[in-house]
Design an enzyme around this catalytic site. Structure first.
Site, PDB file in Angstrom:
ATOM      1  N   ALA A 186      -6.664   1.758  -2.272  1.00 37.35           N
ATOM      2  CA  ALA A 186      -5.496   0.899  -2.383  1.00 37.35           C
ATOM      3  C   ALA A 186      -4.261   1.255  -1.725  1.00 37.35           C
ATOM      4  CB  ALA A 186      -5.101   0.736  -3.869  1.00 37.35           C
ATOM      5  N   PRO A 187      -3.294   0.313  -1.451  1.00 31.85           N
ATOM      6  CA  PRO A 187      -2.222   0.680  -0.597  1.00 31.85           C
ATOM      7  C   PRO A 187      -1.023   1.051  -1.361  1.00 31.85           C
ATOM      8  CG  PRO A 187      -2.330  -1.750  -0.802  1.00 31.85           C
ATOM      9  CD  PRO A 187      -3.423  -1.061  -1.643  1.00 31.85           C
ATOM     10  N   TRP A 188       0.096   1.407  -0.605  1.00 27.83           N
ATOM     11  CA  TRP A 188       1.470   1.678  -1.493  1.00 27.83           C
ATOM     12  C   TRP A 188       2.381   0.812  -1.619  1.00 27.83           C
ATOM     13  CZ3 TRP A 188       4.719   0.507   2.197  1.00 27.83           C
ATOM     14  CH2 TRP A 188       4.867   0.551   3.621  1.00 27.83           C
ATOM     15  N   LYS A 206      -9.076   5.264  -4.872  1.00 25.12           N
ATOM     16  CA  LYS A 206      -8.068   6.189  -4.473  1.00 25.12           C
ATOM     17  C   LYS A 206      -6.651   5.347  -4.117  1.00 25.12           C
ATOM     18  CE  LYS A 206      -6.989   7.808  -0.408  1.00 25.12           C
ATOM     19  NZ  LYS A 206      -5.571   7.728  -0.277  1.00 25.12           N
ATOM     20  N   PRO A 207      -5.435   5.661  -4.952  1.00 26.28           N
ATOM     21  CA  PRO A 207      -4.376   5.117  -4.467  1.00 26.28           C
ATOM     22  C   PRO A 207      -3.717   5.977  -3.278  1.00 26.28           C
ATOM     23  CG  PRO A 207      -4.053   6.710  -6.414  1.00 26.28           C
ATOM     24  CD  PRO A 207      -5.507   6.431  -5.974  1.00 26.28           C
ATOM     25  N   SER A 220      -3.923  -0.915   6.701  1.00 34.03           N
ATOM     26  CA  SER A 220      -3.598  -1.016   8.047  1.00 34.03           C
ATOM     27  C   SER A 220      -4.782  -1.653   8.854  1.00 34.03           C
ATOM     28  CB  SER A 220      -2.997  -0.006   8.809  1.00 34.03           C
ATOM     29  OG  SER A 220      -3.703   1.192   8.887  1.00 34.03           O
ATOM     30  N   GLU A 254      -9.065  -5.916   3.705  1.00 32.19           N
ATOM     31  CA  GLU A 254      -7.829  -6.728   3.624  1.00 32.19           C
ATOM     32  C   GLU A 254      -6.954  -5.910   4.368  1.00 32.19           C
ATOM     33  OE1 GLU A 254      -4.631  -7.915   3.250  1.00 32.19           O
ATOM     34  OE2 GLU A 254      -4.294  -7.765   1.337  1.00 32.19           O
ATOM     35  N   CYS A 282       1.467  -8.203   3.382  1.00 27.55           N
ATOM     36  CA  CYS A 282       0.762  -8.556   4.609  1.00 27.55           C
ATOM     37  C   CYS A 282       0.893 -10.185   4.675  1.00 27.55           C
ATOM     38  CB  CYS A 282      -0.677  -8.331   4.356  1.00 27.55           C
ATOM     39  SG  CYS A 282      -0.989  -6.653   4.505  1.00 27.55           S
ATOM     40  N   GLU A 285       2.913  -5.836  13.384  1.00 27.54           N
ATOM     41  CA  GLU A 285       3.467  -5.848  12.111  1.00 27.54           C
ATOM     42  C   GLU A 285       4.487  -5.098  11.901  1.00 27.54           C
ATOM     43  OE1 GLU A 285       1.426  -6.439   7.722  1.00 27.54           O
ATOM     44  OE2 GLU A 285       0.464  -4.919   8.990  1.00 27.54           O
TER      45      GLU A 285
END
Length: 483
Positions: free
Chosen positions: A152-154, A178-179, A235, A256, A290, A386
């Site tokens: 997972a992302p921040w 995993k965060p 990313s 994603e 995003c 981005e």
């Protein structure tokens, strides 16, 4: 006198554990720029332990009837509501997000999404059984995949963790999640809550596991022999690495990745409404989304009026500390991200004009001003890549054909929006825009029932909806002789 930092430990097989080799990494509150905790830095032994726990728990969890898994998810949703203030505090410490907005904009949809997938667990549909060869009946079984390695992302640590674990568990899979190494706190609190529900209802402790760590930890998870699926929100670079690693043993992959959402504003649009909604959708969460409305394409006949109004909206938008109820967004997540966003502004071409913002706010924390940049051309760096910050770019177009060309002329294809009162034009644009989502006269609303996911370098696979649920299942054909 030095204050001892809080310790954040892995959650494996129902227990909180230090990393096997004792390594840790500092976790920084981006609103202050100061460390508040140290988290386990997981290595091979930790990954082995988490995967073993998930693998051992899988048969019993897989074999539960969907109604039983539904009970677990509904109880998790209820528990999240009960402990919402703890989750909000942990998420704000993770990210610096405003407390009030986290309370109103993240907890309710998270809970709703868990409840949606709880119901989806009991609604698996497939083609009916039938005879397609004389004397033979064919049926379709839809089954869980197995152990899922999830990263997972921040930007939305709690929300994105929910998007991952809820469909996976509902479908009968077990999870090692995993965060991000910068935002583990809220995910570990979620693990405590989920683990408590599993224990209370008598289910295996290893159904849900959380590993703290960095990119190397994520790589070890994806390359491990146990998971049957790797899922990441992150990313493009990270997605490419995951896909390459997973290809070594042909794991299923769910990606994603980034976005560069075009926001196409035609001359007949309600300018005031468009500016109001676009500024919120562009600056919310410091633009770290995003799907953020950060690449605006405006018809040349209203370009100057629109830019003036958008610059004023930016000037009226406030960023600040989490306990300030007047702010729309908090800091960028980390020092590297602040440097990245600042770099885009520093490298602007001479033909670009900063209409508002364009600078860091304060010396404490990683705050960046709401920014509007005009005068840009299609091949400019800030248009093609981005930014992931509170920066809205504006370009002008002359007609519908040029608008489509500019909109589709990037490598990302996650989300987009069209602003017009012309229904036929809106329908044409929704067909021609090469993005996984097209909003019309709005930008950024999401609902659990509808899919979220992109094309091109924005990845593949869907989050949310029945489509997202089906991504965590596999299809088996069973044929039986009638003789």
């Amino acid at each position: 006198m030095t204050t001892e930092l809080r310790r954040l430990r892995n959650y494996i097989d129902g227990e909180f554990r230090e990393a096997a080799d004792g390594r840790t990494t500092e976790v920084v509150n981006p609103a202050t720029g100061e460390a508040y905790a140290v988290a386990a830095l997981s290595g091979p032994a930790d990954v082995d332990a988490a995967m073993a726990a998930a693998q051992a728990a899988f048969p019993a969890w897989r074999d539960l009837v969907p109604a039983e898994r539904q009970k677990v998810l509904l109880k998790i949703a209820d528990a999240f509501e009960v402990r919402a203030e703890e989750l909000i505090a942990a998420e704000s410490e993770n990210t610096g997000k405003p407390l009030a907005l986290t309370r109103s904009e993240e907890i309710p949809p998270m809970v709703d999404q868990i409840r949606f997938f709880a119901g989806a667990a009991r609604m698996l549909e497939g083609r009916s059984a039938g005879e397609y060869m004389e004397g033979m009946t064919s049926i379709i079984r839809r089954e869980p995949i197995g152990v899922c390695a999830q990263v997972a992302p921040w930007n939305y640590p709690m929300m994105m963790a929910t998007w991952k674990f809820a469909p996976a568990l509902a479908a009968g899979n077990t999870v090692v999640l995993k965060p991000s190494d910068t935002t583990p706190a809220s995910t570990l609190l979620m693990a405590e809550i989920i683990g408590g529900v599993l224990e209370e209802l008598g289910h295996p402790k290893g159904v849900f596991n959380v590993l703290c760590g960095d990119r190397e930890t994520g790589r070890l998870m994806v390359e491990h022999s146990v998971p049957a699926m790797a899922s990441i929100t992150g990313s493009v670079r990270a997605g490419i690495q995951v896909a390459a690693s997973a290809s070594k043993d042909v794991k299923r992959v769910h990606l994603e990745l980034g976005g560069k959402a075009p926001v196409v504003v035609f001359e007949d649009a309600d300018i005031a409404k468009a500016v109001e909604d676009i500024s919120v959708a562009g600056f919310f969460n410091a633009g770290q989304d995003c799907t953020a409305a950060t690449r605006v394409l405006v018809h040349e006949s209203i370009h100057d009026e629109f830019v003036t109004a958008l610059a004023k909206a930016a000037a009226d938008t406030k960023t600040g500390q989490p306990d300030d109820e007047d702010v729309l967004y908090g800091p960028l997540n980390n020092a590297n991200q602040l440097q990245q966003v600042s770099g885009f502004i520093e490298r602007l071409p001479s033909h670009a004009k900063v209409e508002a913002g364009g600078h860091r706010v304060g010396e404490k924390g990683y705050f960046f001003a709401p920014t509007v940049v005009s005068g840009l051309q299609q091949d400019d760096e800030i248009i093609q890549h981005e930014v992931f910050g509170p920066v809205i770019t504006v370009q002008s177009f002359s007609d519908e054909e040029q608008a489509v060309g500019y909109a589709n002329g990037v490598e990302y294809a996650l989300a987009s929006s069209v602003w017009t009162k012309d229904h036929a034009r809106a329908m044409r644009m929704s067909k021609r825009l090469d993005f996984g989502c097209v909003w019309i006269n709005t930008h950024i609303p999401l609902v659990a029932e509808m899919p979220h996911g992109g094309f091109k370098q924005s990845g593949y696979g869907k989050d949310l909806s029945a489509y997202g649920f089906e991504d965590y299942t596999r299809i088996k054909h069973v044929m039986t002789s009638l003789g």
